[in-house]
Design a protein around this motif. Structure first.
Motif, PDB file in Angstrom:
ATOM      1  N   GLY A  60       9.883   3.746  -8.815  1.00 29.92           N
ATOM      2  CA  GLY A  60       9.470   4.995  -8.193  1.00 29.92           C
ATOM      3  C   GLY A  60       8.388   4.789  -7.152  1.00 29.92           C
ATOM      4  N   LYS A  61       8.137   5.864  -6.417  1.00 28.01           N
ATOM      5  CA  LYS A  61       7.079   5.863  -5.417  1.00 28.01           C
ATOM      6  C   LYS A  61       6.187   7.061  -5.660  1.00 28.01           C
ATOM      7  N   ASP A  62       5.028   7.002  -5.097  1.00 24.31           N
ATOM      8  CA  ASP A  62       4.067   8.089  -5.244  1.00 24.31           C
ATOM      9  C   ASP A  62       4.739   9.397  -4.840  1.00 24.31           C
ATOM     10  N   PRO A  63       4.793  10.368  -5.753  1.00 27.49           N
ATOM     11  CA  PRO A  63       5.429  11.649  -5.424  1.00 27.49           C
ATOM     12  C   PRO A  63       4.781  12.350  -4.232  1.00 27.49           C
ATOM     13  N   ASN A  64       3.529  12.037  -3.949  1.00 28.91           N
ATOM     14  CA  ASN A  64       2.844  12.666  -2.828  1.00 28.91           C
ATOM     15  C   ASN A  64       2.928  11.841  -1.552  1.00 28.91           C
ATOM     16  N   SER A  65       3.664  10.730  -1.601  1.00 30.60           N
ATOM     17  CA  SER A  65       3.786   9.856  -0.439  1.00 30.60           C
ATOM     18  C   SER A  65       4.636  10.514   0.631  1.00 30.60           C
ATOM     19  N   LYS A  66       4.260  10.236   1.840  1.00 27.89           N
ATOM     20  CA  LYS A  66       5.088  10.713   2.942  1.00 27.89           C
ATOM     21  C   LYS A  66       6.195   9.686   3.149  1.00 27.89           C
ATOM     22  N   LYS A  67       6.710   9.512   4.288  1.00 24.21           N
ATOM     23  CA  LYS A  67       7.864   8.656   4.558  1.00 24.21           C
ATOM     24  C   LYS A  67       7.604   7.161   4.377  1.00 24.21           C
ATOM     25  N   THR A  68       6.347   6.739   4.309  1.00 26.51           N
ATOM     26  CA  THR A  68       6.058   5.311   4.199  1.00 26.51           C
ATOM     27  C   THR A  68       6.470   4.726   2.852  1.00 26.51           C
ATOM     28  N   GLY A  69       6.578   5.566   1.821  1.00 25.99           N
ATOM     29  CA  GLY A  69       7.001   5.090   0.512  1.00 25.99           C
ATOM     30  C   GLY A  69       5.938   4.331  -0.248  1.00 25.99           C
ATOM     31  N   SER A  70       4.714   4.446   0.161  1.00 23.41           N
ATOM     32  CA  SER A  70       3.659   3.716  -0.514  1.00 23.41           C
ATOM     33  C   SER A  70       2.731   4.705  -1.201  1.00 23.41           C
ATOM     34  N   PRO A  71       2.256   4.341  -2.343  1.00 26.74           N
ATOM     35  CA  PRO A  71       2.539   3.200  -3.184  1.00 26.74           C
ATOM     36  C   PRO A  71       3.898   3.309  -3.861  1.00 26.74           C
ATOM     37  N   SER A  72       4.437   2.150  -4.233  1.00 30.07           N
ATOM     38  CA  SER A  72       5.725   2.066  -4.921  1.00 30.07           C
ATOM     39  C   SER A  72       5.628   1.035  -6.036  1.00 30.07           C
ATOM     40  N   GLN A 107       3.361  -2.011  -4.635  1.00 29.23           N
ATOM     41  CA  GLN A 107       2.945  -1.839  -3.246  1.00 29.23           C
ATOM     42  C   GLN A 107       1.904  -0.733  -3.280  1.00 29.23           C
ATOM     43  N   GLY A 108       0.721  -1.026  -2.800  1.00 28.95           N
ATOM     44  CA  GLY A 108      -0.338  -0.034  -2.838  1.00 28.95           C
ATOM     45  C   GLY A 108      -1.280  -0.197  -1.668  1.00 28.95           C
ATOM     46  N   TRP A 109      -2.406   0.465  -1.757  1.00 27.44           N
ATOM     47  CA  TRP A 109      -3.396   0.406  -0.701  1.00 27.44           C
ATOM     48  C   TRP A 109      -4.370  -0.730  -0.995  1.00 27.44           C
ATOM     49  N   ARG A 110      -4.488  -1.660  -0.067  1.00 25.39           N
ATOM     50  CA  ARG A 110      -5.426  -2.777  -0.232  1.00 25.39           C
ATOM     51  C   ARG A 110      -6.848  -2.232  -0.245  1.00 25.39           C
ATOM     52  N   ILE A 111      -7.644  -2.724  -1.161  1.00 22.92           N
ATOM     53  CA  ILE A 111      -9.040  -2.316  -1.250  1.00 22.92           C
ATOM     54  C   ILE A 111      -9.859  -3.194  -0.321  1.00 22.92           C
ATOM     55  N   THR A 112     -10.528  -2.564   0.614  1.00 22.73           N
ATOM     56  CA  THR A 112     -11.364  -3.301   1.564  1.00 22.73           C
ATOM     57  C   THR A 112     -12.833  -2.881   1.486  1.00 22.73           C
ATOM     58  N   THR A 159      -4.631 -10.276  -4.452  1.00 22.24           N
ATOM     59  CA  THR A 159      -5.259  -9.146  -3.784  1.00 22.24           C
ATOM     60  C   THR A 159      -5.480  -8.050  -4.811  1.00 22.24           C
ATOM     61  N   VAL A 160      -6.278  -7.087  -4.492  1.00 22.84           N
ATOM     62  CA  VAL A 160      -6.555  -5.959  -5.365  1.00 22.84           C
ATOM     63  C   VAL A 160      -5.985  -4.721  -4.687  1.00 22.84           C
ATOM     64  N   LEU A 161      -5.210  -3.956  -5.440  1.00 19.54           N
ATOM     65  CA  LEU A 161      -4.569  -2.764  -4.898  1.00 19.54           C
ATOM     66  C   LEU A 161      -5.060  -1.521  -5.616  1.00 19.54           C
ATOM     67  N   ARG A 162      -4.925  -0.410  -4.940  1.00 16.33           N
ATOM     68  CA  ARG A 162      -5.258   0.879  -5.536  1.00 16.33           C
ATOM     69  C   ARG A 162      -3.984   1.722  -5.561  1.00 16.33           C
ATOM     70  N   ILE A 163      -3.708   2.310  -6.737  1.00 14.37           N
ATOM     71  CA  ILE A 163      -2.601   3.269  -6.845  1.00 14.37           C
ATOM     72  C   ILE A 163      -3.135   4.492  -7.581  1.00 14.37           C
ATOM     73  N   PRO A 164      -2.595   5.669  -7.289  1.00 18.75           N
ATOM     74  CA  PRO A 164      -3.078   6.874  -7.956  1.00 18.75           C
ATOM     75  C   PRO A 164      -2.617   6.937  -9.416  1.00 18.75           C
ATOM     76  N   LYS A 165      -3.435   7.531 -10.264  1.00 14.87           N
ATOM     77  CA  LYS A 165      -3.106   7.667 -11.685  1.00 14.87           C
ATOM     78  C   LYS A 165      -1.795   8.416 -11.908  1.00 14.87           C
ATOM     79  N   ARG A 166      -1.443   9.292 -10.991  1.00 18.09           N
ATOM     80  CA  ARG A 166      -0.211  10.066 -11.164  1.00 18.09           C
ATOM     81  C   ARG A 166       1.026   9.171 -11.191  1.00 18.09           C
ATOM     82  N   MET A 167       0.880   7.897 -10.774  1.00 18.17           N
ATOM     83  CA  MET A 167       2.013   6.970 -10.769  1.00 18.17           C
ATOM     84  C   MET A 167       2.238   6.306 -12.120  1.00 18.17           C
TER      85      MET A 167
END
Length: 70
Positions: free
Chosen positions: A7-19, A30-35, A51-59
């Motif tokens: 699955g992908k983040d239900p709130n994701s737009k067309k980019t499909g991230s996070p997945s 696939q998530g957002w890189r923490i910088t 690497t360290v990624l961030r994904i929303p809890k809703r996932m």
């Protein structure tokens, strides 16, 4: 290796991230890189091959073990 798309983040737009995918032994994320340097300092040293990624809890709904109590 054949990966199963979970699955992908239900709130994701067309980019499909996070997945999230399941490759049989692990989850592939696939998530957002923490910088943010403050966040990275709290985490500590991250090896160069990781690497360290961030994904929303809703996932969490896409991780089968999260709902089964395993």
């Amino acid at each position: 290796m054949t990966m199963k798309f979970l699955g992908k983040d239900p709130n994701s737009k067309k980019t499909g991230s996070p997945s999230v995918w399941d490759d049989g032994d692990s989850y592939v994320i696939q998530g957002w890189r923490i910088t943010d340097q403050r966040v990275l300092a709290e985490i500590g040293e991250v090896p160069a091959h990781e690497t360290v990624l961030r994904i929303p809890k809703r996932m969490m709904q896409f991780f089968p073990e999260a709902g089964s109590g395993c």
